[in-house]
Design a protein around this motif. Structure first.
Motif, mmCIF file in Angstrom:
data_model
loop_
_atom_site.group_PDB
_atom_site.id
_atom_site.type_symbol
_atom_site.label_atom_id
_atom_site.label_comp_id
_atom_site.label_asym_id
_atom_site.label_seq_id
_atom_site.Cartn_x
_atom_site.Cartn_y
_atom_site.Cartn_z
ATOM 1 N N ALA A 64 0.836 -1.203 0.000
ATOM 2 C CA ALA A 64 0.000 0.000 0.000
ATOM 3 C C ALA A 64 0.869 1.251 0.000
ATOM 4 N N ALA A 65 0.287 2.343 -0.446
ATOM 5 C CA ALA A 65 0.974 3.630 -0.334
ATOM 6 C C ALA A 65 1.274 3.873 1.143
ATOM 7 N N SER A 66 2.472 4.302 1.439
ATOM 8 C CA SER A 66 2.814 4.525 2.839
ATOM 9 C C SER A 66 1.969 5.655 3.411
ATOM 10 N N ALA A 67 1.833 5.618 4.726
ATOM 11 C CA ALA A 67 0.967 6.594 5.390
ATOM 12 C C ALA A 67 1.557 6.972 6.741
ATOM 13 N N PRO A 68 1.237 8.171 7.211
ATOM 14 C CA PRO A 68 1.689 8.557 8.545
ATOM 15 C C PRO A 68 0.870 7.828 9.603
ATOM 16 N N VAL A 69 1.566 7.305 10.595
ATOM 17 C CA VAL A 69 0.919 6.650 11.731
ATOM 18 C C VAL A 69 1.550 7.237 12.985
ATOM 19 N N PHE A 70 0.726 7.785 13.843
ATOM 20 C CA PHE A 70 1.258 8.425 15.040
ATOM 21 C C PHE A 70 1.647 7.393 16.080
ATOM 22 N N MET A 71 2.858 7.553 16.564
ATOM 23 C CA MET A 71 3.402 6.742 17.655
ATOM 24 C C MET A 71 3.817 7.753 18.725
ATOM 25 N N GLY A 72 2.871 8.207 19.509
ATOM 26 C CA GLY A 72 3.154 9.294 20.432
ATOM 27 C C GLY A 72 2.832 10.608 19.753
ATOM 28 N N GLU A 73 3.683 11.602 19.952
ATOM 29 C CA GLU A 73 3.401 12.930 19.411
ATOM 30 C C GLU A 73 3.770 13.092 17.947
ATOM 31 N N ARG A 74 4.692 12.301 17.447
ATOM 32 C CA ARG A 74 5.153 12.433 16.067
ATOM 33 C C ARG A 74 4.812 11.175 15.277
ATOM 34 N N PRO A 75 4.495 11.341 13.998
ATOM 35 C CA PRO A 75 4.153 10.168 13.184
ATOM 36 C C PRO A 75 5.392 9.483 12.622
ATOM 37 N N VAL A 76 5.205 8.225 12.258
ATOM 38 C CA VAL A 76 6.197 7.492 11.474
ATOM 39 C C VAL A 76 5.573 7.270 10.098
ATOM 40 N N ASN A 77 6.412 7.075 9.113
ATOM 41 C CA ASN A 77 5.938 6.763 7.764
ATOM 42 C C ASN A 77 5.913 5.241 7.668
ATOM 43 N N ARG A 78 4.719 4.659 7.618
ATOM 44 C CA ARG A 78 4.576 3.204 7.692
ATOM 45 C C ARG A 78 4.190 2.618 6.340
ATOM 46 N N ALA A 79 4.946 1.606 5.939
ATOM 47 C CA ALA A 79 4.613 0.812 4.754
ATOM 48 C C ALA A 79 3.875 -0.431 5.233
ATOM 49 N N ARG A 80 2.834 -0.838 4.486
ATOM 50 C CA ARG A 80 2.053 -2.019 4.850
ATOM 51 C C ARG A 80 1.905 -2.920 3.639
ATOM 52 N N LEU A 81 2.173 -4.204 3.848
ATOM 53 C CA LEU A 81 2.091 -5.205 2.780
ATOM 54 C C LEU A 81 0.942 -6.156 3.096
ATOM 55 N N PHE A 82 0.067 -6.337 2.116
ATOM 56 C CA PHE A 82 -1.115 -7.189 2.284
ATOM 57 C C PHE A 82 -1.001 -8.390 1.362
#
Length: 126
Positions: free
Chosen positions: A87-105
Motif C-alpha cells: 500500500a501507499a505509505s501513510a503517517p501513523v502516530f506513535m506518540g506525538e510524532r508520526p512514522v511513515n509506515r509501509a504495509r504489505l497485504f
C-alpha cells in the motif's frame, strides 16, 4: 514474479467511496501481477476527505485516523484480486510524532508493516 508499480497521481478525493473506487480501479488494472506497489506517502490524498488538506499537521492526523479503514480495503482487494499489495505509505502516530509506515497485504489475509527508518548521523570526516 510479476511486479506492477503505480505512477499514482495524487489527487484530492472528496469521499471515501471515491477513494475506494479509485483504488479498486488501480488494482484491477494491475490484475495478473503478483505484487502491486503504490508510492510512498500516496495515502496523503485522503486528507482532502476531512478538509485538512493544506494544513500539514491536521493532514497527517486525518490520514492516520483513516489507516484502519485503508488497511481493511487493501486486505479486501488483495484477496479479491489474488495479489500482494504494498500500500501507499501513510503517517501513523506513535506518540506525538508520526512514522511513515509501509504495509504489505497478502491474498491470504496476512499483513505486515515496516516503519521507515531514519538515521541522522554526522558525516564522516577525512
Amino acid at each position: 514474479m510479476r511486479v506492477a508499480t503505480a505512477a499514482y497521481p495524487l489527487t484530492p478525493v472528496q469521499s471515501w467511496a471515491e477513494y475506494e473506487a479509485t483504488l479498486d480501479h488501480w488494482v484491477a488494472e494491475a490484475a495478473g501481477a503478483d505484487l502491486l506497489v503504490f508510492p510512498e506517502y500516496g495515502a496523503m490524498e485522503l486528507a482532502a476527505i476531512s478538509g485538512a488538506a493544506g494544513d500539514l499537521e491536521a493532514s497527517l492526523k486525518a490520514v492516520d485516523a483513516l489507516v484502519p479503514q485503508v488497511d481493511a480495503l487493501h486486505a479486501q482487494l488483495a484477496a479479491k484480486y489474488g495479489a500482494h499489495i504494498l500500500a501507499a505509505s501513510a503517517p501513523v502516530f506513535m506518540g506525538e510524532r508520526p512514522v511513515n509506515r509501509a504495509r504489505l497485504f497478502a491474498p491470504n489475509g496476512t499483513m505486515a508493516a515496516q516503519d521507515k527508518q531514519i538515521r541522522s548521523e554526522a558525516p564522516a570526516s577525512d
